[in-house]
Each structure stands twice: as C-alpha cells, then as structure tokens.
Design a protein around this motif. Sequence first.
Motif, PDB file in Angstrom:
ATOM      1  N   VAL A 115       3.833  -4.178  25.552  1.00  0.00           N
ATOM      2  CA  VAL A 115       2.471  -4.659  25.810  1.00  0.00           C
ATOM      3  C   VAL A 115       1.685  -3.545  26.501  1.00  0.00           C
ATOM      4  CG1 VAL A 115       3.048  -7.101  25.947  1.00  0.00           C
ATOM      5  CG2 VAL A 115       3.185  -5.704  27.995  1.00  0.00           C
ATOM      6  N   SER A 116       2.371  -2.445  26.764  1.00  0.00           N
ATOM      7  CA  SER A 116       1.827  -1.326  27.527  1.00  0.00           C
ATOM      8  C   SER A 116       0.947  -0.424  26.654  1.00  0.00           C
ATOM      9  CB  SER A 116       3.006  -0.528  28.090  1.00  0.00           C
ATOM     10  OG  SER A 116       2.582   0.693  28.607  1.00  0.00           O
ATOM     11  N   SER A 117       0.179   0.462  27.315  1.00  0.00           N
ATOM     12  CA  SER A 117      -0.641   1.416  26.574  1.00  0.00           C
ATOM     13  C   SER A 117       0.116   2.716  26.330  1.00  0.00           C
ATOM     14  CB  SER A 117      -1.935   1.702  27.333  1.00  0.00           C
ATOM     15  OG  SER A 117      -1.636   2.271  28.580  1.00  0.00           O
ATOM     16  N   GLY A 152      11.296   5.124  13.075  1.00  0.00           N
ATOM     17  CA  GLY A 152      11.660   3.831  13.624  1.00  0.00           C
ATOM     18  C   GLY A 152      10.463   2.914  13.659  1.00  0.00           C
ATOM     19  N   LYS A 153      10.723   1.638  13.904  1.00  0.00           N
ATOM     20  CA  LYS A 153       9.607   0.694  13.978  1.00  0.00           C
ATOM     21  C   LYS A 153       9.258   0.393  15.431  1.00  0.00           C
ATOM     22  CE  LYS A 153      12.478  -3.377  13.314  1.00  0.00           C
ATOM     23  NZ  LYS A 153      12.729  -4.575  12.544  1.00  0.00           N
ATOM     24  N   LEU A 154       8.020   0.036  15.636  1.00  0.00           N
ATOM     25  CA  LEU A 154       7.489  -0.236  16.968  1.00  0.00           C
ATOM     26  C   LEU A 154       6.593  -1.463  16.878  1.00  0.00           C
ATOM     27  CD1 LEU A 154       6.674   0.611  19.917  1.00  0.00           C
ATOM     28  CD2 LEU A 154       4.861   1.931  18.855  1.00  0.00           C
ATOM     29  N   VAL A 155       6.719  -2.352  17.848  1.00  0.00           N
ATOM     30  CA  VAL A 155       5.865  -3.533  17.887  1.00  0.00           C
ATOM     31  C   VAL A 155       5.021  -3.476  19.156  1.00  0.00           C
ATOM     32  CG1 VAL A 155       5.787  -6.048  17.983  1.00  0.00           C
ATOM     33  CG2 VAL A 155       7.559  -4.907  16.617  1.00  0.00           C
ATOM     34  N   LYS A 156       3.694  -3.571  18.983  1.00  0.00           N
ATOM     35  CA  LYS A 156       2.805  -3.677  20.149  1.00  0.00           C
ATOM     36  C   LYS A 156       2.296  -5.104  20.202  1.00  0.00           C
ATOM     37  CE  LYS A 156      -1.051  -1.767  22.666  1.00  0.00           C
ATOM     38  NZ  LYS A 156      -2.188  -0.854  22.671  1.00  0.00           N
ATOM     39  N   GLU A 157       2.545  -5.775  21.330  1.00  0.00           N
ATOM     40  CA  GLU A 157       2.176  -7.194  21.458  1.00  0.00           C
ATOM     41  C   GLU A 157       0.907  -7.370  22.271  1.00  0.00           C
ATOM     42  OE1 GLU A 157       5.799  -8.767  23.165  1.00  0.00           O
ATOM     43  OE2 GLU A 157       6.554  -9.223  21.169  1.00  0.00           O
TER      44      GLU A 157
END
Length: 107
Positions: A33-35, A102-107
């Motif tokens: 959830v970070s920037s 790789g995959k990254l999820v931003k919530e």
Amino acid sequence: GLESEFSSSDGVLYVGNSPAFNGGLVVTPNPTVSSKIILKKADGICEQKWEEIKPIASLYDVSGRLVMRQRLDQSGEISLENCPKGLYVLRVEANERILWVGKLVKE
C-alpha cells in the motif's frame, strides 16, 4: 494467456543467469500500500555490486504499458508514487538482457 503467467505462487515469473541476481530477487512489501518498494536478493548475498552492472527496473501494467522505469542502486528502492492500485509486472534488466521478472500488487 496473461492469467497463466500470474499463477506462480511466489510472484516470480523469470530468473535469468547473472552473478548479481543468482538466487533470485524478492519484492517487499508485496502486495504493497506504500509509495515505494524494496527489491533485494532472495538469499541476501550480492556477489556483484548493482552499480557495476547498472540494472534498470521497468514496471508494466496488465495491458503491457510501461508505467515506470528507473535505474536501481544497491538500496533496491523503487518509487510507486505515481502508480495507481493494480497488478503490475516488474522487470529488471542490464546490458539489454532480462535478469528477473516478477509480479507486484499495489493495493
């Protein structure tokens, strides 16, 4: 299809052959959830300084659009400030060779 590419449980899609990245990389936190996120060696051992190979991190959204591109230093910090929530593919390359994806999820 794209969905099958994202089925890997640890989020790693590809690991190339490079002394700087052998053992793979880990993105923390992920999901975030970070920037900003930190990209670091999975085994913590760096045989080659990243400054020597000048790796570049590229972030793509699910449609394949490049949303961020940044040179990596040893801190492994990547800014996600201007990235909306969603699923991304993070690619690390150096000398025109893909070293890690790789995959990254931003919530």
